[in-house]
Design a protein around this motif. Sequence first.
Motif, PDB file in Angstrom:
ATOM      1  N   ILE A  73     -27.714  41.175 -36.002  1.00  0.00           N
ATOM      2  CA  ILE A  73     -27.518  41.393 -37.431  1.00  0.00           C
ATOM      3  C   ILE A  73     -26.803  42.715 -37.726  1.00  0.00           C
ATOM      4  CG2 ILE A  73     -29.779  42.462 -37.719  1.00  0.00           C
ATOM      5  CD1 ILE A  73     -27.928  40.247 -40.286  1.00  0.00           C
ATOM      6  N   THR A  74     -27.030  43.739 -36.882  1.00  0.00           N
ATOM      7  CA  THR A  74     -26.353  45.020 -37.125  1.00  0.00           C
ATOM      8  C   THR A  74     -24.844  44.883 -36.941  1.00  0.00           C
ATOM      9  OG1 THR A  74     -26.833  45.664 -34.825  1.00  0.00           O
ATOM     10  CG2 THR A  74     -28.328  46.473 -36.527  1.00  0.00           C
ATOM     11  N   ALA A  75     -24.444  44.107 -35.937  1.00  0.00           N
ATOM     12  CA  ALA A  75     -23.016  43.869 -35.722  1.00  0.00           C
ATOM     13  C   ALA A  75     -22.447  43.044 -36.878  1.00  0.00           C
ATOM     14  CB  ALA A  75     -22.796  43.130 -34.402  1.00  0.00           C
ATOM     15  N   ALA A  76     -23.266  42.138 -37.393  1.00  0.00           N
ATOM     16  CA  ALA A  76     -22.835  41.307 -38.520  1.00  0.00           C
ATOM     17  C   ALA A  76     -22.645  42.154 -39.776  1.00  0.00           C
ATOM     18  CB  ALA A  76     -23.864  40.203 -38.788  1.00  0.00           C
ATOM     19  N   TRP A  77     -23.563  43.090 -40.018  1.00  0.00           N
ATOM     20  CA  TRP A  77     -23.420  43.983 -41.171  1.00  0.00           C
ATOM     21  C   TRP A  77     -22.172  44.842 -41.025  1.00  0.00           C
ATOM     22  CZ3 TRP A  77     -29.237  45.568 -40.885  1.00  0.00           C
ATOM     23  CH2 TRP A  77     -29.994  44.673 -41.652  1.00  0.00           C
ATOM     24  N   LEU A  78     -21.956  45.337 -39.814  1.00  0.00           N
ATOM     25  CA  LEU A  78     -20.779  46.166 -39.550  1.00  0.00           C
ATOM     26  C   LEU A  78     -19.505  45.379 -39.844  1.00  0.00           C
ATOM     27  CD1 LEU A  78     -19.698  48.863 -38.401  1.00  0.00           C
ATOM     28  CD2 LEU A  78     -19.690  47.781 -36.134  1.00  0.00           C
ATOM     29  N   ARG A  79     -19.514  44.116 -39.421  1.00  0.00           N
ATOM     30  CA  ARG A  79     -18.339  43.263 -39.666  1.00  0.00           C
ATOM     31  C   ARG A  79     -18.137  43.038 -41.159  1.00  0.00           C
ATOM     32  NH1 ARG A  79     -17.063  37.833 -40.566  1.00  0.00           N
ATOM     33  NH2 ARG A  79     -15.075  37.206 -39.633  1.00  0.00           N
ATOM     34  N   GLN A  80     -19.222  42.747 -41.877  1.00  0.00           N
ATOM     35  CA  GLN A  80     -19.092  42.443 -43.299  1.00  0.00           C
ATOM     36  C   GLN A  80     -18.671  43.659 -44.126  1.00  0.00           C
ATOM     37  OE1 GLN A  80     -18.941  39.591 -44.708  1.00  0.00           O
ATOM     38  NE2 GLN A  80     -19.490  38.461 -42.863  1.00  0.00           N
ATOM     39  N   ILE A  81     -19.095  44.860 -43.692  1.00  0.00           N
ATOM     40  CA  ILE A  81     -18.686  46.067 -44.407  1.00  0.00           C
ATOM     41  C   ILE A  81     -17.170  46.179 -44.413  1.00  0.00           C
ATOM     42  CG2 ILE A  81     -18.626  48.594 -44.290  1.00  0.00           C
ATOM     43  CD1 ILE A  81     -21.549  48.475 -43.353  1.00  0.00           C
ATOM     44  N   PHE A  82     -16.561  45.927 -43.250  1.00  0.00           N
ATOM     45  CA  PHE A  82     -15.114  46.070 -43.142  1.00  0.00           C
ATOM     46  C   PHE A  82     -14.366  44.783 -43.488  1.00  0.00           C
ATOM     47  CE2 PHE A  82     -16.767  49.463 -40.412  1.00  0.00           C
ATOM     48  CZ  PHE A  82     -16.069  50.548 -40.941  1.00  0.00           C
ATOM     49  N   TYR A  83     -14.799  43.665 -42.898  1.00  0.00           N
ATOM     50  CA  TYR A  83     -14.105  42.402 -43.176  1.00  0.00           C
ATOM     51  C   TYR A  83     -14.327  41.946 -44.611  1.00  0.00           C
ATOM     52  CZ  TYR A  83     -13.294  37.388 -43.347  1.00  0.00           C
ATOM     53  OH  TYR A  83     -12.874  36.138 -43.737  1.00  0.00           O
ATOM     54  N   GLY A  84     -15.598  41.924 -45.036  1.00  0.00           N
ATOM     55  CA  GLY A  84     -15.896  41.506 -46.401  1.00  0.00           C
ATOM     56  C   GLY A  84     -15.245  42.400 -47.425  1.00  0.00           C
ATOM     57  N   GLY A  85     -15.334  43.703 -47.185  1.00  0.00           N
ATOM     58  CA  GLY A  85     -14.717  44.641 -48.122  1.00  0.00           C
ATOM     59  C   GLY A  85     -13.206  44.522 -48.151  1.00  0.00           C
TER      60      GLY A  85
END
Length: 307
Positions: A73-85
């Motif tokens: 989940i931490t890697a997923a959050w990291l991805r969403q911070i940059f990819y989602g943003g």
Amino acid sequence: MSKNEEIVVRKTNPYLGFVLGAIASCCGETVSFPADTAKIRLQLDKGKHFSNLRQTVHGIIVKEGIPALYQGITAAWLRQIFYGGLRFALYDAFTGIADKYITPVGENIASGHKFISAGLAGFVAAGLVNPTDVIKIRMQACTDKGNPRYKSTRDAIKQIWARGGLKGLYRGSGATATRSAIVAMSDIFAYDAIKTYLVGKYNWEPSSLYTQARCAVLAGLITTTASSPVDVIKTRYINQEFVGGRGVTYQSLLDCIVKTIRSDGFYGLFKGWVPTYCRIGPHVTVTFVIYDQLRTFMLGEAIGEIY
């Protein structure tokens, strides 16, 4: 100024879009992550142990415990911070450019321009943050509770880098970027287009949670169906072992497609559709409702309200 000219006045702020998109995407990821883990396990299982979402979730909980559903989940959050943003910011930027330099004065942005903008936003964002996707999938795919492949996100980065360097972190970037372009063209464009149509045609309230939720559910259905084949291939290709820079099971993305169809048939490309929707549906709904609400609060304008 005529009424039509007033309609095309739209507020764009890519920087704010990045922040709001990152927040909304992380919220959506948190809600949908267990289903995403089950989806990936089901795709990789190839029918050996699991045949449906319920069985997959039950099997993970019994053998590895509930925390296993949130492995990575931490890697997923990291991805969403940059990819989602990034994808929300780039979509805002690209549609802003289309509005300013391509769209005739007094007219709304063409749907085609929105469609292309969404695809470009997803492709560029995913290409830039591909390492986080590789790490997330590798960690989610770990099935040995007693001796996991990676101890943490940091450990995953170190191991992948040691084995394949920068190339290893960008493994499957073509498939990831392509899938993300399809997803963005499906969810961002679909949500925008559906909501704009309903607001304009039936006078739905653009800032209403009811309006946003219904539009997001429809966008989720479209996104799941459009992205499923690419998602299956990407997951299988990225998660295989690589020796000397070459895949042990699949030599290329095309080879992965051919072998998947041969072993599982055409519908094998849609394997895990239900768990995929169980992830994408809540993810899209939560993400767009939160993003739209934050956008309305910060800019005084919801998606579909102006263009």
